[in-house]
Motif scaffolding. Structure first.
Motif, PDB file in Angstrom:
ATOM      1  N   THR A  33      51.928  35.106  36.289  1.00 51.90           N
ATOM      2  CA  THR A  33      52.935  36.281  36.057  1.00 51.90           C
ATOM      3  C   THR A  33      54.322  35.685  36.894  1.00 51.90           C
ATOM      4  N   PRO A  49      53.100  43.089  37.055  1.00 46.32           N
ATOM      5  CA  PRO A  49      53.177  42.120  35.767  1.00 46.32           C
ATOM      6  C   PRO A  49      53.977  42.422  34.382  1.00 46.32           C
ATOM      7  N   ASP A  84      47.100  36.077  36.960  1.00 49.17           N
ATOM      8  CA  ASP A  84      46.782  35.930  38.366  1.00 49.17           C
ATOM      9  C   ASP A  84      47.408  37.464  38.919  1.00 49.17           C
ATOM     10  N   SER A  85      47.530  38.463  38.231  1.00 49.51           N
ATOM     11  CA  SER A  85      48.003  39.516  38.821  1.00 49.51           C
ATOM     12  C   SER A  85      46.789  40.319  39.145  1.00 49.51           C
ATOM     13  N   ILE A  86      47.431  41.527  39.867  1.00 47.17           N
ATOM     14  CA  ILE A  86      46.217  42.611  40.149  1.00 47.17           C
ATOM     15  C   ILE A  86      45.538  43.242  39.113  1.00 47.17           C
ATOM     16  N   ARG A  95      43.302  43.049  36.404  1.00 45.29           N
ATOM     17  CA  ARG A  95      42.317  42.460  35.850  1.00 45.29           C
ATOM     18  C   ARG A  95      42.046  42.288  34.426  1.00 45.29           C
ATOM     19  N   ARG A 154      43.480  39.275  32.729  1.00 39.48           N
ATOM     20  CA  ARG A 154      42.802  37.947  32.947  1.00 39.48           C
ATOM     21  C   ARG A 154      41.827  37.783  32.154  1.00 39.48           C
ATOM     22  N   THR A 192      58.732  37.139  42.110  1.00 33.42           N
ATOM     23  CA  THR A 192      57.706  36.848  41.132  1.00 33.42           C
ATOM     24  C   THR A 192      56.181  36.901  41.578  1.00 33.42           C
ATOM     25  N   ALA A 207      52.805  41.042  42.706  1.00 37.03           N
ATOM     26  CA  ALA A 207      51.863  41.313  41.868  1.00 37.03           C
ATOM     27  C   ALA A 207      50.589  40.471  41.852  1.00 37.03           C
ATOM     28  N   ASP A 208      50.679  39.304  42.463  1.00 34.21           N
ATOM     29  CA  ASP A 208      49.494  38.432  42.570  1.00 34.21           C
ATOM     30  C   ASP A 208      48.317  39.166  43.073  1.00 34.21           C
ATOM     31  N   ALA A 209      47.249  38.843  42.498  1.00 32.77           N
ATOM     32  CA  ALA A 209      45.811  39.227  43.108  1.00 32.77           C
ATOM     33  C   ALA A 209      45.709  38.885  44.380  1.00 32.77           C
ATOM     34  N   VAL A 210      45.664  37.639  44.745  1.00 29.53           N
ATOM     35  CA  VAL A 210      45.265  36.832  45.674  1.00 29.53           C
ATOM     36  C   VAL A 210      45.655  37.546  47.005  1.00 29.53           C
ATOM     37  N   TRP A 216      46.962  40.311  47.735  1.00 29.80           N
ATOM     38  CA  TRP A 216      46.690  41.792  47.666  1.00 29.80           C
ATOM     39  C   TRP A 216      45.270  41.930  48.341  1.00 29.80           C
ATOM     40  N   HIS A 237      59.157  49.377  43.310  1.00 29.65           N
ATOM     41  CA  HIS A 237      57.925  49.223  42.684  1.00 29.65           C
ATOM     42  C   HIS A 237      56.925  48.624  43.782  1.00 29.65           C
ATOM     43  N   MET A 247      53.260  50.219  45.212  1.00 33.76           N
ATOM     44  CA  MET A 247      52.116  49.796  45.110  1.00 33.76           C
ATOM     45  C   MET A 247      51.517  49.571  46.627  1.00 33.76           C
TER      46      MET A 247
END
Lengths: 558, 597
Positions: free
Chosen positions: A75, A99, A153-155, A157, A160, B195, B198-201, B203, B234, B238
């Motif tokens: 993202t 994202p 790679d965003s939250i 899922r 993905r 950028t 919002a990455d998952a890791v 969080w 935003h 979150m």
């Protein structure tokens, strides 16, 4: 499956390159491999290969004039901006909130008709498809179907999952990296490393190059090349782009133009998929087939054990005794033969004599014999023999196949006792009719006894004549002995002697009958072993040989 | 200003009310001891995770909990963590207004942590009570096991920044190290970008930190000018959705760095001001320390309970695996007892030989009529030469029993193997040779039977001295009696022929029994046979125990220890009680200065 391949082949024939034939041959080999391995290997080991076969069939059945290219990236790496730069118009929404792209957008260069089927299969709904190029169509990219994938790679899922699904279907993947994220673990470990075998259909783009100075950029690109080499992607094209400078996108455009013009991306991708699957399956087929037959020593041991468990030794023993018994009935001294009749025929005791056997063994329900049920030791011996057949046949095969041989060998174990019992009940033991020489001896014995009886009668008549005071009878004389006396006194020991004389011959005959019965029974038991133990094993072995040979073709066609 | 780091002040000031701190410290040390003794040798699904957690817990205890509890007034440690490329190093440099750590464009940039503090606090950090596992250096290094200490006079005393490596780059060591550092933080300054946010890791890490009660401050870095407000809104949303609404959020715009690589002062003004206020107010600072410490302590109990459950799974699995093996060999033993009990073993070969031994089949069936001829046979046996028939009977017995033993052992080994293979923990311990029975099983089985036969003969000879049977027993050779007793072991169903046996054609065997009884006397034979059978079963048990031990030895070798789970639970409960008694956060609710962006 083969039929479908043939159909695809016909469709493709007009513009076939050498690649198509080879690819189809490899897909065919993989199909054969899967068919052969189907019931012998755990299904989960074959899922990937099956998916590849299905995908390859589906992709080859659809437009080869189109090349499906996916823009994949994290993202915020600027996939959508790049998409729009290539299309030279705003097709995919670009945003600052992450994202951004949650759905896949598709841009089609050239007439959309042929691409529609392809996009239906890929699963991009019509409302997310666009005609790229607008008023002045870009002829060089005609046939390109460009997908703007969601991030991975965003939250979210779900993004993905969508990316993972689509990456399996597209012909060429352009990975969009950027200065902030180019070293992320996720993209390298989970994605790029997986594409190590797909070098031919992988392009790396380093986007947002404009935020770095010139020297910084070349250092970063070097670093990235190093990382890519670690992923097994040492010599894939690496292009630096920036959507702020339209000219920097041109190299990427050129790569895409070449891919579209060559129309080879789809084939290369499928070939790479087959490579991966072939390597995966190689671990399951890593030994040359040991032959499709079980060796004779093992077979003999199996027959021995099965025969023992079926009670063959008991039966042949009975056959020998029955022979003696029946021979004695015919050839014994007639005066004591009657006593013999009081004894039970050994074969009849086992319900195995001729009277118990049906006229047409195949047509009737065969009554169970009374051969003693195998004791635990005999049953164990049979099971051990079956197990050792499996061990020897499976030796040298890869683990899962060894297990398959093992379960094939024991698959019909529970039907074995009944089948063996039928063998005893239906095998001709060779004691149907009395032997001809028995009758001859019997006749001789009868004659001797008749002669003795005549002598006796004669003497009795002579005695009566003398008692009644009639003139005495004149007996013909043999030498100095009267004939009736000779007949009586000679006949009784002669019969006894004859009975004694044939004894050794009966013994020989009994042993021969025993041998013949044993041979027949063993042959029949061997048939049962063949059907119930060896045949399933041979089937697995021949499937292994087929799969092994198919793997060779699958992997040789690179 | 404050007494932090001042050796003159009482460094071991009691925590909270009363003297709860030493108690709590002692409980923590006990817990650490208990944790250090735990092992997860079996490959059950929870084991890998439990091992990792245990290591992380021990590290956290050493790095942070124990030293922090001992010195609550030590400087506040702010760990600056976040994704690679988020600008952590640049931010630290800009906050302390000095180029103390090296930012760069290559990812990941920072590989070894750098700690920046006021010169007055340097002594405390150099003592290496906090993060004792990291070697202190004063020079930049790439070794992740070092901690570079830098003093920055521009920094407010009582505050230290730790520039941690990234949490999500390809360098795995970085991830492990930053997790370790974050676990030692009094305050986590989470740096993300426009950028990245919002990455998952990251969080996932934020969620962990939030569960652990760590005080978090968020910096949204590298925000492109116009979109700042929108992105910040935003991100706040979150954060609120993750129950992190209380975490102050600062926005730092994307700007050019100056010649020293620092952000323009204006860009970081709020953040610096906020930290200055935090450092200046000892109450707030102590509040932050206490809240994070309390949160970390509170998180111990559920985590350790989870570990205890993982330990229980280990012991349970070990029991299951043992059971599988024992059940398999119990079944094998049953097969054998069954084979001995119901006399079926007598039916084939053995029966034939027994009939030969005692005369002929017919003779046995008509035993009363032909007793005279049998007596001849007996007298032959009595001469001490058992003859061919006797030997054959002995061999037949031996081979039948040996086959049965071998098959039972093979089946048990296979069952046990399959049973272990079903359990991941068992599969990890297996090795293909276990699938087969132990080496030279046939030889061992045959030896067992020969030993038993010899034992029976000795038994018969020994019993020969006693009672009424002695007179009669003298008439027979020990060998013949011994064989008879052996057959009796196989044939007797407490000497009562069952309908089944008669129907199955084993009537002859039963008739044999009756004959034996007639000859030797019922009670004597029964007693001898019972003894012989017990002896045989004992020998078989020993053989099977040996076989089963091939499996069990592997289980013993990995040492699954019992009672660790209870010890862990007790230690965790003690820590939890100590934490409650210490009441670290009871004094004041934490009121962080607001972020004013």
């Amino acid at each position: 499956m083969t039929g479908m391949i043939g159909k695809i082949h016909d469709v493709l024939r007009p513009d076939r390159g050498p690649d198509v034939d080879r690819l189809l041959a490899r897909i065919d080999a993989l199909t054969r491999l899967l068919d052969a391995a189907e019931n012998h290997l755990p299904a989960e080991r074959l899922v990937a290969a099956r998916t590849v076969v299905e995908r390859a069939g589906a992709r080859l059945a659809r437009s080869r004039d189109h090349t499906v290219v996916a823009l994949a990236g994290a993202t915020g790496s600027g996939k959508s901006s790049l998409f729009n730069a290539l299309a030279r118009q705003e097709l995919s929404p670009v945003g600052v909130l992450r994202p951004t792209t949650g759905v896949t957008h598709a841009g089609v260069w050239g007439p959309p008709a042929g691409a529609a089927e392809l996009l239906d299969w890929i699963g991009v709904p019509p409302r997310h498809r666009f005609i790229a190029g607008g008023d002045e169509p870009d002829e060089a990219l005609r046939g390109l179907v460009l997908l703007d994938l969601p991030d991975f790679d965003s939250i979210e899922r779900t993004h993905r999952a969508e990316v993972n699904r689509l990456l399996g279907l597209v012909d060429l993947v352009v990975w969009v990296l950027d200065p902030q994220k180019y070293a992320d673990r996720l993209v390298h470990r989970n994605y790029l490393r997986e594409f190590g075998r797909h070098k031919d259909v992988t392009v790396i783009v380093f986007n947002q190059a404009d935020v770095l100075g010139r020297t910084e950029l070349s250092r970063v690109l070097d670093d990235l090349r190093h990382l890519l080499a670690g992923d097994g992607l040492a010599d894939v094209p690496l292009l630096a782009t920036s959507t702020l400078e339209p000219a920097s996108v041109d190299p990427l455009r050129t790569v895409l133009e070449r891919a579209v013009a060559g129309r080879q991306a789809a084939l290369r991708r499928l070939a790479a998929d087959l490579d991966v699957v072939g390597d995966d399956l190689a671990g399951l087929l890593d030994a040359a087939p040991p032959g499709t037959q079980v060796d004779s020593a093992t077979t003999r041991r199996l027959v021995d054990a099965l025969a023992a468990s079926a009670g063959v030794p008991v039966v042949v023993e009975a056959v020998e005794r029955a022979y003696r018994h029946r021979a004695a009935l015919h050839t014994g001294w007639p005066l004591v033969r009657g006593l013999r009749r009081l004894r039970v025929d050994p074969l009849r005791r086992l319900h195995l004599s001729d009277a118990d056997r049906p006229a047409d063994p195949a047509a009737s329900v065969v009554a169970a014999t009374s051969v003693p049920a195998p004791n635990p030791a005999q049953r164990s011996a049979a099971a051990l023999a079956v197990r050792s057949v499996a061990d020897e046949a499976g030796a040298g095969l890869p683990g899962p196949w060894r297990d398959a041989v093992g379960s094939a060998a024991t698959s019909r174990l529970d039907r074995l006792p009944d089948a063996l019992d039928r063998v005893l009940a239906t095998t001709d033991l060779g004691l149907d009719r009395p032997r001809r020489w028995w009758r001859l001896v019997q006749l001789t014995q009868s004659l001797i006894i008749a002669a003795a009886s005549v002598g006796l009668g004669w003497l009795v008549v002579g005695y009566l004549v003398r008692v009644l005071g009639l003139p005495p009878m004149e007996y013909p004389m043999v030498g100095r002995v009267p004939l009736p006396t000779l007949l009586l006194l000679g006949g009784l020991p002669a019969g006894l002697l004859a009975a004694l004389l044939v004894r050794p011959i009966v013994s020989v005959g009994a042993r021969r009958a025993r041998r013949r019965a044993e041979q027949r029974l063993r042959a029949a038991v061997a048939d049962v072993g063949q059907e119930h133990v060896l045949a399933p094993v041979h089937e697995v072995l021949s499937h292994y040989a087929t799969a092994w040979e198919a793997l060779g073709q699958l992997r040789s066609g690179r | 200003m404050t007494t932090h780091g001042d050796p003159g002040a009482d460094p071991r000031a009691p925590v909270g009310e009363g003297s709860a701190a030493p108690v709590l410290g002692e409980a923590l040390r006990r817990l650490r001891g208990a944790l250090a003794t735990t092992t997860y040798p079996l490959a059950v699904p929870s084991a890998a995770e439990a091992r990792r957690t245990t290591r992380a817990l021990i590290t956290q205890l050493d790095d942070y909990l124990l030293p922090r509890l001992a010195r609550l007034d030590a400087p506040l440690l702010v760990v600056v963590g976040g994704s690679t490329g988020a600008g952590k190093s640049t931010l630290v440099n800009s906050l302390v207004r000095a180029r103390v750590t090296v930012p760069g464009v290559l990812r990941p940039t920072t590989r070894a942590p750098v700690l920046v503090c006021h010169p007055r606090d340097l002594a405390w950090f150099r003592q290496a009570e906090l993060l004792p596992g990291l070697t202190r250096t004063t020079r930049p290094s790439d070794d992740p096991r070092t901690l570079q200490l830098v003093s920055a006079p521009a920094l407010t005393p009582g505050l230290a920044f730790l520039d941690a490596p990234d949490i999500d780059s390809v360098v795995d060591a970085n991830r492990a190290l930053s997790a370790q550092l974050l676990a030692a933080a009094d305050l986590w300054l989470f740096v993300t970008t426009a950028t990245r946010y919002a990455d998952a890791v990251p969080w996932e890490l934020l969620r962990t930190a939030q569960l652990r009660g760590t005080v978090i401050t968020v910096v949204l870095n590298r925000v492109p000018g116009p979109a700042g407000e929108e992105i910040a809104a935003h991100l706040s949303e979150m954060l609120a959705a993750q129950d992190l609404a209380a975490a102050p959020l600062f926005v730092v715009p994307e700007t050019e760095v100056d010649g020293q690589g620092l952000l323009p002062e204006a860009a970081t003004t709020h953040l610096r001001a906020w930290f200055d206020r935090l450092a200046a107010d000892p109450d707030v600072r102590a509040g932050v320390v206490r809240q994070t410490l309390d949160g970390a302590l509170a998180a111990l109990h559920p985590t350790v309970t989870g570990l205890a459950a993982a330990i229980d799974e280990q012991t349970d699995t070990a029991l299951i695996l043992t059971d599988v093996v024992e059940a398999a060999y119990r079944t094998a033993r049953q097969t054998l007892t069954q084979g001995l009990r119901d006399g079926r073993l007598l039916r084939g070969e053995v029966l034939a030989r027994w009939q030969e031994f005692t005369g002929s089949g017919e003779m046995l069936r008509q035993v009363q009529a032909r007793i005279g001829r049998r007596r001849d046979r007996r007298s032959k046996a009595a001469t001490g030469r058992p003859g061919a028939a006797g030997e054959q009977l002995q061999t037949a017995l031996e081979s039948q029993l040996a086959t049965l033993l071998r098959a039972a052992a093979a089946e048990a080994a296979e069952t046990a193997y399959a049973g272990w293979q079903r359990e991941p923990a068992g599969a990890a311990l297996l090795d293909p040779e276990l699938k087969e029975p132990g080496p030279e099983l046939s030889e061992r089985a045959e030896r067992l039977i020969r030993d038993w036969q010899r034992g029976v003969l000795e038994l018969v000879a020994a019993e020969g001295g006693g009672r009424r049977r002695a007179a009669r027993g003298a008439a027979y050779a020990v060998n013949a009696t011994g064989l008879t007793v052996m057959v009796a072991v196989f044939a007797s169903t407490a000497f009562i022929p069952t309908g089944l046996e008669v129907a199955a054609g084993a009537g002859t065997a039963v008739a044999g029994q009756k004959l034996l009884e007639a000859i030797f006397g019922d009670r004597a034979i029964r007693a001898l046979a019972a003894k012989a059978r017990d002896d045989l079963l004992a020998r078989i048990d020993a053989l099977f125990a040996e076989e089963a031990d091939r499996y069990l030895a592997r289980l013993r070798a990995v040492e699954v220890r019992v009672g660790l789970g209870t010890a862990l639970r007790r230690a965790a409960a003690a820590v939890e009680n100590g934490r409650r008694a210490a009441a670290l956060t009871a004094r004041t609710g934490l009121a962080l200065p607001g972020a004013d962006r």
